[in-house]
Structure formats: structure tokens, C-alpha cells
Design a protein around this motif. Structure first.
Motif, short mmCIF file in Angstrom:
data_model
loop_
_atom_site.label_atom_id
_atom_site.label_comp_id
_atom_site.label_asym_id
_atom_site.label_seq_id
_atom_site.Cartn_x
_atom_site.Cartn_y
_atom_site.Cartn_z
N ARG A 1 26.86 37.33 37.50
CA ARG A 1 27.25 36.12 38.23
C ARG A 1 27.98 35.14 37.32
NH1 ARG A 1 22.02 32.16 39.20
NH2 ARG A 1 21.81 31.59 37.02
N ASP B 1 28.54 36.59 42.86
CA ASP B 1 29.63 35.72 43.30
C ASP B 1 30.96 36.45 43.10
OD1 ASP B 1 30.39 35.45 40.55
OD2 ASP B 1 28.87 33.90 40.34
N GLU B 2 32.04 35.77 43.47
CA GLU B 2 33.34 36.45 43.41
C GLU B 2 33.99 36.38 42.03
OE1 GLU B 2 35.43 34.71 46.68
OE2 GLU B 2 34.18 35.80 48.11
N GLU C 1 27.72 43.37 46.85
CA GLU C 1 27.02 42.10 46.79
C GLU C 1 25.67 42.24 47.49
OE1 GLU C 1 29.49 39.92 50.29
OE2 GLU C 1 30.52 40.22 48.35
#
Ligand SMILES: Nc1ncnc2c1ncn2[C@@H]1O[C@H](COP(=O)(O)OP(=O)(O)O)[C@@H](O)[C@H]1O
Ligand SMILES: [Mg+2]
Lengths: 426, 251
Positions: free
Chosen positions: A308, A340-341, A368
Motif C-alpha cells: 500500500r 490502493d492504486e 485488491e
């Protein structure tokens, strides 16, 4: 700086120790290989995803915030033979008495001075023989100059685990550690390693498993956010032997863990696994190379990474099945769970097979948290952050399950959960 | 207990409207049934009530015991007493059923200012309740719903309900995929929980579950709204005549 300069400056940081003739020769050979080939510069295929430059650096490492949890080593409640290193230096005074049936432990520096020590033929040799396929000159650097480390010979089934505990107390410390471990015929041992070695460390372990020998190796790497570690486990497996190695990594700016496993004897097994949790500027690389040279052997690679806040996870895993290694059962899975991205998971699974009757499979996924599972948990009243932790742990469990001992499995799961809960509070 | 007022809902992702003004009031102790053809919005209603992401409420209100719940997270609604027995219970590899149940129960107790149950206390309660639902120790030890048969999953839902003791229980097609014996087991589990202070919303496609869990009111849902309400006899009417006649009548 040209490649050769980097290598030269790094070499200039160390001096060759004067030991026995055989050790001097081994170190000189490693140094000459290093001089010929130079340290990696990051343009090699082998270093495609991870930048090796800070491992090569002749400048002092980044200053580390010392993680106070080092005072409470994770395996402290297990009854074991404990060996202590402080900032990469063996501290015999704080280590246990080394006399235990089936066990011979000596400091590397002492063993290497002995003209007919058993480690002759092992020290630098298991590492050295793996250099032909892919050059690993950071390991050569280690073999040439490391004076810290242990030689461990297991001659029987050892009743207690051997626990190597690293204490990291100096904010700017650099260490080279080299362990040589031989598990003799029919012998068994459990080897635990825990804690941060130093701010920057280069650690080599050479392992030899003879006929029917087995080793359970469980390692928990240091938690300091800024630390940089490169580790190598070189291993040779003979007939019927079994190696299980698991690594837990939480934090660290840069980690590269390499496993080079040569399965030379029939019916041998090698399982390597890792559970990795990374945050922020974290970069973690597992590079595994398993060579099957004998028939009827099994290998497993199970690596799970939770990432993350822009953390990076790398997995390079190769299974090479040589001609004649029929009935090989090779399995490999690497998975990234992105919270997260911003985070990245890069995987390069490879199979190279020259035998026709084998089962080899590999898989790699990147995903995810499953929103349906998350909703199921929260709909029962479990707050979202906790529910997320449960799913993260569930994801990592498949790797933790590779550990044989239930006691250790639980210690690891519990420690992970505690870390996660603490994260919510901070 | 539960008051749904002119509830309009669309999917967040594709602006598709699914609920078109649902009105429903459930008083304490009452059992309501919602019946309706596939795709009429029954599951969507249950998800929106329990706080699943992915829906936009464009109009209307929902209150549970006087509190507006639409802005609450699903775990906050659960702590307030909302419970949904899923039409398709979710498999969660790596999370043990017991750990899951205990974490859920203790999270709710904590949220409500009650002391958490110790492992031993919890074990005693769960064994007791599991026995009534013929859930064996092995099922409790396994990861949540993993490798459970359809019937085992539904019984596991009822076990969770029995452990959490919610005020407002929504059962979404709990009868689907159950044979007669399993259905009786599940219905008994539900009936054992009926009380003056606990309400039920039983969603079902078929009437047969309502032979076992007798409702006080029956509502017919079509195209995202309740088109007809009545007593238990309405369910029999659906059973005998099918939905098409009812839909035509109400069109
Ligand atoms: N996530 C979704 N994406 C697309 N369509 C959906 C989604 N959820 C529900 N729908 C649609 O909404 C309608 C109602 O679905 P649902 O609530 O599951 O009905 P029921 O439970 O009554 O069978 C159906 O037309 C269904 O296809
Ligand atoms: Mg439905």
C-alpha cells in the motif's frame, strides 16, 4: 561513475582476512570473480525490477530510526539455542552455551582459521558453483570479505530450534554475514532467524543437506523502515532431503531475498515461501531459482505480498528442470494484494523444462481486497479496518501455512495481527 | 422498528434505477414477507438496508428504531441490530468460521458498551447454538463457508443470526437450494428466535418457506416497488395463480 569504479570503491572498503590456506584461496577466488565481473549496475536482466545501487555503495547507509521492538525478539518464548549478533557482530557472551547433542557451532572466523575444518569444501563453494548460470557478484563480495557468521554442523536430530537473533542498535551500521550450514545424513534441525541485522546488510547462507537430512528455516526480517538488506540462500539438496524455508518481511526500504536451490538427489523436496507486508517507499524483491537435476523431486514456491501507499513488490521465480529430472513436481505461485492504486506488483515467473514427464505449474495474480467478502464481514458488525486486516491475514495465511510448526505459525500470525492493529492506532 | 419511506435507489456505476419508491413499516415482533419475481429488486432492497456499497439512494429515508441509517456504515447498522442472511453466503478462504463469529460478536458487544466474551465463554455459547442447527465442530473450524454445501451455508447464516441476536433480521431467499428437511431445520432456527422485540423480513420467491415461518404480512414486489400487501393468504394466492395474474391486476 563507471561500473568498474563502483566495484573498486566497494572493494576498497574491506580487507581480505588472513586465515587458513583453503579459506584464503576461497576468498581470493571470490574476489577475482568480483573483479572480473563487477558489481551489478541495474541494467542486467537479473536486476530489471530492483535497483542494486545502494547495495554497491561505498558510502555509509541511510540513518535508521531504531525500532524499539528489537528488544523483544519474536521467538523469545520458544525454548531454543540462541545466538546473538549485535549490528552484525557475533556476541558470544549473550549467546547460549552451544553444547547440545547433534550440534556443532563455531564462529566463521574461527572455523576459517582451522586448516582441516569440515567447512572446507562448503564455504564459498556452494555459492561459487552457482555463479555460472547467473552472476551474483554481491555474494562474491560477501564470500571474499565477510568475517562474521556461523558454521553450523548438524549431526543428529536436534531437540531444540537454533535461533539466530540479530539486534540492530547502531543507526548507521553495515554488515556482511556469512553462514555455512551442513545437515548430515538423517539429521534434522529447525533454524530461526529474527531481527534487523544492520542499516545495510549483505547476508549469505550456504546450506548443504545430505541424504535424508531436513531443515526447517523460518526467518523474520528486521522492521526498521530505512534498512536495506540483500540476502542469499544457496542450497544443495541430496537424496531424500527436505528444505523448508519461510520469510516474513514487514518494512525495510529495500529488500532483495534470493534463493538458489539445487536439487541434486532423488526424492528431495524444497519449499520456499514468503509473506510480505509493505508500505510507502518499501521495495521488496524475491528472486528464486530452483534447479531440478534429479528425478522424482518436488519444489514449491509460495509468495504473497500486501502492498500500500506506493510500495513495490517484485517476484522473479524460475524452475529449471534438467534433462533426466523426470517426474518433477514443480509449483509456483506469487500473488500481490494491492490496498490502493499507487502500489505495484511485478512478477516474472519462468519455467525452463528439458524433461518430458513432469508436472510444473506457475501462477501469478495481482488483485485488491474482495469487496463482497469485505461487505460480508462488515455486515456482521466487524469495523471496516479490522475486516480488511482479517482479509489481508487470510491472504497471507496461504504462505504462512508453508511453515511446518503450528507453534511458529501462530507466533507469526499473531505478530502480524498485532502490527496491523497498531497501524490503525497510529 | 424499521420504517422505509419512498426509497428510490439506483446503481452507482450505471445510473440504472432499481428501486422505485418502496414504502414499508415493520413493527417490533412482526414477521413480514416480500415475494416477487426474479429481478424485481428484493435482494437490492436487502443490500441497501444493510449498507452495501455501490448504490445511490436518490430519494427516501430508512430508519431503524428511529435512527436514520442510510448514512451509516454497514458495521454500524449491524451494531444497531440489523442482520442480513445472504441469498449467496460468501466464501472467505483463510478466515476461520469461529474467528469470524467471535470477532463479529465481540465487535458488536464493544460498540454497544458491553464486555467482550472470553474464548471459553464464546465456545460454550457457539457449541450450544450450533448443535441445534446440526452444525458440527468441523464446520466451525473450517474457513468461512468454504467447501460448505448450499444447505450448510444457509444454516451457517442462521447460526450467525442466533449468535448476534439482531433486532431486525432480513432473510434473503434462505429457502433456495434447501431440501425439505434442511428447510425445516432452518425454519425452526428462525422460529426459535421470534420474540416480541425482534422483527423479520423474509424474502422469498416461493410460498413454501412461509408454511414454516408464518408471516403477519405479505408484500408483493415488482419492478422495484411494492404493488400489493396483505396477510398470509396473499402468499397462497401467489402460489396458486403465479405472479403474472397479480402483476396484470396491479398494472
Ligand atoms: N450490481 C448490479 N449490476 C447490474 N444490475 C444489477 C446489479 N444488482 C442488481 N441488478 C439488477 O437489478 C434488478 C434487481 O435485482 P435483484 O435485487 O437481485 O432482484 P431479486 O432479488 O428480486 O431477484 C435486476 O434487473 C438485476 O439485474
Ligand atoms: Mg435475489
Amino acid at each position: 561513475m563507471a561500473k568498474d569504479d563502483v566495484t573498486k570503491y566497494k572493494i576498497d572498503c574491506y580487507t581480505l582476512p588472513a586465515e587458513s590456506n583453503w579459506a584464503n584461496q576461497t576468498r581470493a577466488d571470490a574476489l577475482s570473480w568480483l573483479n572480473q565481473n563487477g558489481l551489478p549496475n541495474g541494467r542486467e536482466e537479473y536486476w530489471k525490477y530492483t535497483n542494486p545501487l545502494s547495495f554497491n555503495s561505498s558510502k555509509p547507509p541511510l540513518k535508521n530510526e531504531i525500532d524499539p521492538s528489537y528488544k523483544k525478539p519474536i521467538f523469545d518464548n520458544i525454548d531454543c539455542v540462541k545466538l546473538v549478533f549485535v549490528d552484525g557482530v557475533l556476541d558470544l557472551e549473550n549467546s547460549d552455551d552451544l553444547t547440545l547433542t547433534g550440534l556443532e557451532i563455531e564462529p566463521l572466523a574461527k572455523a576459517n582459521k582451522n586448516e582441516d575444518h569440515w567447512s572446507l569444501g562448503y564455504f564459498g563453494n556452494i555459492e561459487g558453483s552457482s555463479q555460472k548460470v547467473v552472476k551474483k557478484t554481491l555474494a562474491s563480495l560477501n564470500t571474499a570479505f565477510a568475517v562474521q557468521g556461523l558454521t553450523i554442523k548438524i549431526t543428529d536430530k536436534v531437540s531444540k530450534p537454533i535461533s539466530v537473533v540479530y539486534y540492530h542498535t547502531d543507526q548507521i551500521s553495515e554488515a556482511l554475514i556469512h553462514h555455512v550450514i551442513k545437515i548430515e545424513k538423517n539429521a534434522h534441525a529447525t533454524l530461526l532467524e529474527s531481527g534487523g541485522i544492520s542499516s545495510r546488510s549483505n547476508c549469505v547462507m550456504e546450506l548443504s543437506l545430505e541424504e535424508n537430512a531436513s531443515l526447517d528455516h523460518i526467518r523474520v526480517q528486521g522492521r526498521s523502515h530505512e534498512r536495506e538488506s540483500i540476502t542469499y540462500i544457496f542450497s544443495n539438496l541430496e537424496v531424500n532431503s527436505c528444505l523448508k524455508s519461510f520469510t516474513l518481511t514487514v518494512n525495510g526500504r529495500l529488500t532483495r531475498n534470493e534463493y538458489i536451490v539445487n536439487i541434486n538427489g532423488e526424492n528431495a523436496k524444497a519449499h520456499v515461501g514468503g509473506a510480505i507486508v509493505g508500505d510507502n517507499g518499501f521495495s521488496h524483491d524475491d528472486t528464486v531459482f530452483i534447479t531440478h537435476s534429479a528425478p522424482n523431486c518436488e519444489s514449491r514456491q509460495v509468495f504473497k505480498k500486501v502492498l500500500r501507499n506506493g510500495a513495490k513488490g517484485v517476484f522473479q521465480g524460475k524452475i529449471l528442470v534438467k534433462e533426466g529430472a523426470q517426474k518433477t513436481d514443480g509449483y509456483q505461485i506469487s500473488q500481490g494484494l494491492m490496498l490502493d492504486e499507487d502500489s505495484n506488483f511485478l512478477a516474472k515467473p519462468e519455467l525452463e523444462i528439458y524433461a518430458d514427464d513432469v508436472i510444473c505449474s506457475h501462477g501469478s495474480t495481482c488483485g485488491e481486497i474482495d469487496p463482497t467478502a469485505l461487505f460480508y464481514l462488515t455486515s456482521r458488525g466487524i469495523p471496516k479496518p479490522e475486516a480488511q486486516d482479517m482479509l489481508v491475514l487470510a491472504f497471507l495465511n496461504e504462505a504462512i501455512d508453508e511453515i511446518t510448526s503450528n507453534e511458529i505459525k501462530e507466533i507469526i500470525s499473531k505478530r502480524l495481527l498485532d502490527w496491523m492493529l497498531k497501524r490503525h492506532k497510529s | 422498528m424499521l420504517i422505509i419511506n419512498n426509497l428510490n435507489v439506483e446503481l452507482q456505476e450505471e445510473n440504472k434505477k432499481i428501486l422505485n419508491g418502496v414504502n414499508l413499516e415493520i413493527k417490533p415482533g412482526e414477521v413480514h414477507a416480500i415475494m416477487g419475481p426474479n429481478g424485481s429488486g428484493k435482494s437490492t432492497l436487502s443490500y441497501v438496508l444493510s449498507g452495501k456499497d455501490g448504490y445511490n439512494v436518490t430519494e427516501g429515508t430508512v430508519s431503524l428504531d428511529g435512527e436514520n441509517i442510510l448514512n451509516m456504515e454497514s458495521y454500524e447498522r449491524a451494531a444497531l441490530g440489523m442482520f442480513l442472511a445472504f441469498q449467496y453466503p460468501v466464501e472467505i478462504p483463510g478466515v476461520g468460521n469461529m474467528t469470524f463469529l467471535r470477532t463479529a460478536l465481540n465487535s458488536q458487544r464493544k460498540a454497544n458498551g458491553k464486555e467482550e466474551l472470553s474464548a471459553a465463554e464464546f465456545l460454550k455459547v457457539v457449541r450450544d447454538k450450533a448443535k441445534n442447527l446440526k452444525i458440527d465442530a468441523d464446520m466451525l473450524k473450517r474457513p468461512v463457508n468454504v467447501g460448505f454445501s448450499g444447505g450448510e451455508k444457509k444454516r451457517n447464516e442462521i447460526l450467525q443470526m442466533a449468535m448476534l441476536e439482531p433486532k431486525m433480521c432480513i432473510l434473503d431467499e434462505t429457502d433456495s437450494g434447501l431440501d425439505v428437511d434442511a428447510m425445516r431445520l432452518v425454519a425452526n432456527g428462525v422460529n426459535a428466535l421470534r420474540s416480541e422485540s425482534r422483527s423479520f423480513l423474509v424474502i422469498t420467491h416461493y410460498q413454501r418457506l412461509l408454511d414454516h415461518i408464518v408471516p403477519d404480512f405479505v408484500h408483493i414486489m415488482a419492478e422495484g416497488r411494492i404493488i400489493k400487501s396483505g396477510n398470509a393468504d396473499l402468499a397462497l394466492e401467489v402460489e396458486n395463480n403465479g405472479y403474472s395474474q397479480l402483476l396484470a391486476e396491479c398494472a
